[in-house]
Scaffold this motif. Structure first.
Motif, short mmCIF file in Angstrom:
data_model
loop_
_atom_site.label_atom_id
_atom_site.label_comp_id
_atom_site.label_asym_id
_atom_site.label_seq_id
_atom_site.Cartn_x
_atom_site.Cartn_y
_atom_site.Cartn_z
N SER A 89 0.85 -1.19 0.00
CA SER A 89 0.00 0.00 0.00
C SER A 89 0.88 1.24 0.00
N PHE A 90 0.54 2.19 -0.84
CA PHE A 90 1.19 3.50 -0.83
C PHE A 90 0.34 4.45 0.00
N ILE A 91 0.96 5.08 0.99
CA ILE A 91 0.25 5.99 1.89
C ILE A 91 0.89 7.36 1.76
N GLY A 92 0.39 8.18 0.85
CA GLY A 92 0.96 9.48 0.57
C GLY A 92 0.37 10.59 1.43
N ASN A 93 1.09 11.72 1.44
CA ASN A 93 0.68 12.90 2.20
C ASN A 93 0.64 12.65 3.70
N VAL A 94 1.48 11.74 4.15
CA VAL A 94 1.62 11.45 5.58
C VAL A 94 3.09 11.58 5.95
N GLU A 95 3.40 12.54 6.80
CA GLU A 95 4.79 12.81 7.16
C GLU A 95 5.11 12.26 8.54
N VAL A 96 6.10 11.38 8.59
CA VAL A 96 6.55 10.83 9.86
C VAL A 96 7.23 11.95 10.66
N GLY A 97 6.85 12.05 11.93
CA GLY A 97 7.35 13.14 12.75
C GLY A 97 6.37 14.28 12.86
N ARG A 98 5.43 14.36 11.92
CA ARG A 98 4.40 15.39 11.95
C ARG A 98 3.02 14.78 12.10
N ASP A 99 2.66 13.87 11.19
CA ASP A 99 1.34 13.26 11.21
C ASP A 99 1.29 11.95 11.99
N VAL A 100 2.43 11.29 12.08
CA VAL A 100 2.53 10.04 12.83
C VAL A 100 3.93 9.95 13.40
N THR A 101 4.07 9.39 14.59
CA THR A 101 5.38 9.33 15.21
C THR A 101 6.05 7.98 14.97
N LEU A 102 7.34 7.97 15.17
CA LEU A 102 8.08 6.72 15.04
C LEU A 102 7.58 5.69 16.04
N GLN A 103 7.29 6.11 17.26
CA GLN A 103 6.83 5.17 18.28
C GLN A 103 5.49 4.54 17.89
N GLN A 104 4.62 5.34 17.28
CA GLN A 104 3.35 4.79 16.82
C GLN A 104 3.57 3.73 15.73
N LEU A 105 4.49 4.01 14.86
CA LEU A 105 4.80 3.04 13.80
C LEU A 105 5.41 1.77 14.37
N ARG A 106 6.27 1.91 15.35
CA ARG A 106 6.93 0.74 15.94
C ARG A 106 5.92 -0.18 16.62
N LYS A 107 4.89 0.42 17.21
CA LYS A 107 3.86 -0.38 17.87
C LYS A 107 2.94 -1.07 16.86
N ALA A 108 2.81 -0.47 15.68
CA ALA A 108 1.85 -0.98 14.70
C ALA A 108 2.45 -1.98 13.72
N TYR A 109 3.79 -2.00 13.59
CA TYR A 109 4.42 -2.82 12.55
C TYR A 109 5.46 -3.78 13.10
N SER A 110 5.70 -4.83 12.33
CA SER A 110 6.74 -5.80 12.69
C SER A 110 8.12 -5.18 12.58
N ALA A 111 8.30 -4.29 11.62
CA ALA A 111 9.58 -3.60 11.44
C ALA A 111 9.32 -2.28 10.74
N VAL A 112 10.18 -1.31 11.00
CA VAL A 112 10.11 0.00 10.37
C VAL A 112 11.41 0.25 9.63
N VAL A 113 11.32 0.56 8.35
CA VAL A 113 12.50 0.82 7.53
C VAL A 113 12.55 2.31 7.18
N LEU A 114 13.66 2.96 7.54
CA LEU A 114 13.83 4.38 7.24
C LEU A 114 14.54 4.52 5.90
N ALA A 115 13.81 4.94 4.89
CA ALA A 115 14.36 5.08 3.54
C ALA A 115 13.99 6.43 2.96
N TYR A 116 14.06 7.46 3.81
CA TYR A 116 13.59 8.78 3.38
C TYR A 116 14.68 9.65 2.78
N GLY A 117 15.89 9.12 2.66
CA GLY A 117 16.93 9.79 1.90
C GLY A 117 17.60 10.95 2.61
N ALA A 118 18.28 11.77 1.80
CA ALA A 118 19.03 12.93 2.30
C ALA A 118 18.34 14.19 1.83
#
Length: 431
Positions: A104-133
């Motif tokens: 699933s592509f989930i656009g217009n959602v910014e991590v750190g603004r609309d959802v936190t890393l901790q929320q993602l960690r609780k919801a998923y088996s793993a979180v991959v940070l691939a947001y670049g430079a």
């Protein structure tokens, strides 16, 4: 288990796929009774290649790709030069991945603004940070804040339609532009400045940039680097394109390339081919090249052994002071640039900084190395995040089997493990 957080490094496609095969699949370990659900932050090439590997490696896995913009594909959409449409063909493969029932592509959602890393960690088996430079390296010299001193990253975003750069102030009224850097991005920027508008208008370049370039007065582009011709970071493909720009010619100083021919036999093949092309362009141009360059309206050149120390101007850049460098080191390719007391001033009306990018922290809970501009990690796993490894009964069975196996080796029914770290390592193994 609290989900692991994985940081994807900046790698080429081949090395990125190798990294993913070695690390990503092994990192996604969840109870066998549940469906692994992975969150990928960033929908650029790294994000999509990660999703592809995960979907390929596990027939049950589900992947969600988060993107802060409403549109996907990251650097493929906003970083690839508009006159390189063939590079963007990878979008077709990414589209197939995004249309998978397990992705699933989930656009217009910014991590750190609309959802936190901790929320993602609780919801998923793993979180991959691939947001670049998403930030630039800076020079840290006087005058860098002047108008028309622009980062190459922002300039590329400007002509590629990146929303955050659409209103970039670019003044193209001067005849000479200076680009600081000898990488592929520097050549991309130079090529866009020098390519006739009639060619650019057939690409997907943004209209606001095309309008500005159609009024451009830039006739000369200088690409300045701190080391020599054997240390340039661009590739032969980009150099060939520069040589073939219509109505434009290279103005290479033969003195910079005279000694290169003697060094060619000892160079690695990619460096040898690139250096040979530089040498022939400067000293032995073909009749075809001479004909192409005849009557050129614009030109470009490579300047070496120069480090910027001061950008001049009252409100807008009018020139750059460079320190003259010398090279030190035994290896003809691996050299260190050492600044001397000698300087040189170069007048110009536009300065483009192309010295690399760096990542930024998008969430307060991400352990970030501000000095290096990277997420703190060990072989891809993000360091410093609290988490508890939960051992399920299926994991206990792995420990049980390991104890029985170890016991048989010494004639016992079992050899109990007494080290908790060893137990947890076995419990989280993929076997």
């Amino acid at each position: 288990m609290f989900p692991k957080v994985i940081a994807i490094p900046r790698l080429c496609k081949r090395h990125l796929n190798q990294f993913l095969k070695q690390h990503i699949r092994q990192c996604v370990t969840v109870p066998t009774s549940s469906v692994p659900h992975v969150c990928v932050v960033g929908s650029g090439p790294a994000g999509f290649y990660t999703a592809q590997q995960l979907l390929k490696g596990n027939p049950d896995i589900v992947v969600d790709i988060y993107e802060k913009l409403p549109v996907p594909f990251g650097l493929v959409r906003f970083g690839v030069a508009p006159d390189h449409p063939e590079v963007k063909n990878v979008i077709n493969t990414f589209t197939k991945t995004a249309q998978s029932e397990r992705c699933s592509f989930i656009g217009n959602v910014e991590v750190g603004r609309d959802v936190t890393l901790q929320q993602l960690r609780k919801a998923y088996s793993a979180v991959v940070l691939a947001y670049g430079a998403d930030d630039d390296r800076t020079l840290g010299i006087p005058g860098e804040e002047l108008n028309n001193v622009i980062s190459a990253r922002s300039f590329v975003g400007w002509f590629n339609g990146l929303p955050q750069d659409k209103d970039l102030k670019v003044d193209l009224s001067a005849e000479r532009a200076v680009i600081l850097g000898h990488g592929n991005v520097a050549l991309d920027v130079a090529r866009i400045l020098l390519t006739p508008v009639d060619i650019l208008k057939k690409t997907d370049i943004s209209q606001h940039a095309l309008d500005a370039l159609s009024q451009s007065c830039v006739k000369e582009v200088l690409l300045v680097g701190r080391r020599g011709p054997l240390q340039v970071a661009f590739t032969i493909k980009e150099l060939r394109e520069m040589i073939k720009i219509p109505e434009c010619k290279p103005n290479l100083n033969p003195k910079d390339y005279l000694k290169l021919n003697d060094l060619l036999p000892d160079l690695p093949r990619p460096r040898k081919r690139l250096t040979e092309l530089l040498y022939k362009t400067a000293l032995e141009p073909t009749p075809t090249d001479k004909k192409l360059w005849a009557g050129a309206k614009r030109e470009w050149r490579l300047d070496f052994l120069r480090s910027p120390v001061h950008i001049y101007g009252e409100t807008k850049a009018t020139g750059v002071k460079f320190a003259i460098n010398r090279l030190e080191g035994e290896d003809p390719v691996i050299k260190t640039a050492v600044v001397t007391e000698e300087t040189e001033d170069i007048d110009c009306g536009l300065v483009l900084r192309s010295i690399g990018y760096q990542s930024v922290s998008i969430d307060k809970d991400i352990p970030f190395n501000m000095q290096k501009g990277v997420v703190s990690h060990s072989q891809g796993r993000v360091k410093g995040l609290a988490g508890v490894q939960v051992v399920h009964f299926s994991d206990w069975k792995k420990i049980d089997e390991a104890e029985v196996k170890k016991g048989k080796e010494c004639g016992k029914p079992r050899e109990k493990l007494v080290n908790i770290d060893s137990m947890l390592k076995i419990a989280s193994s993929c076997e």
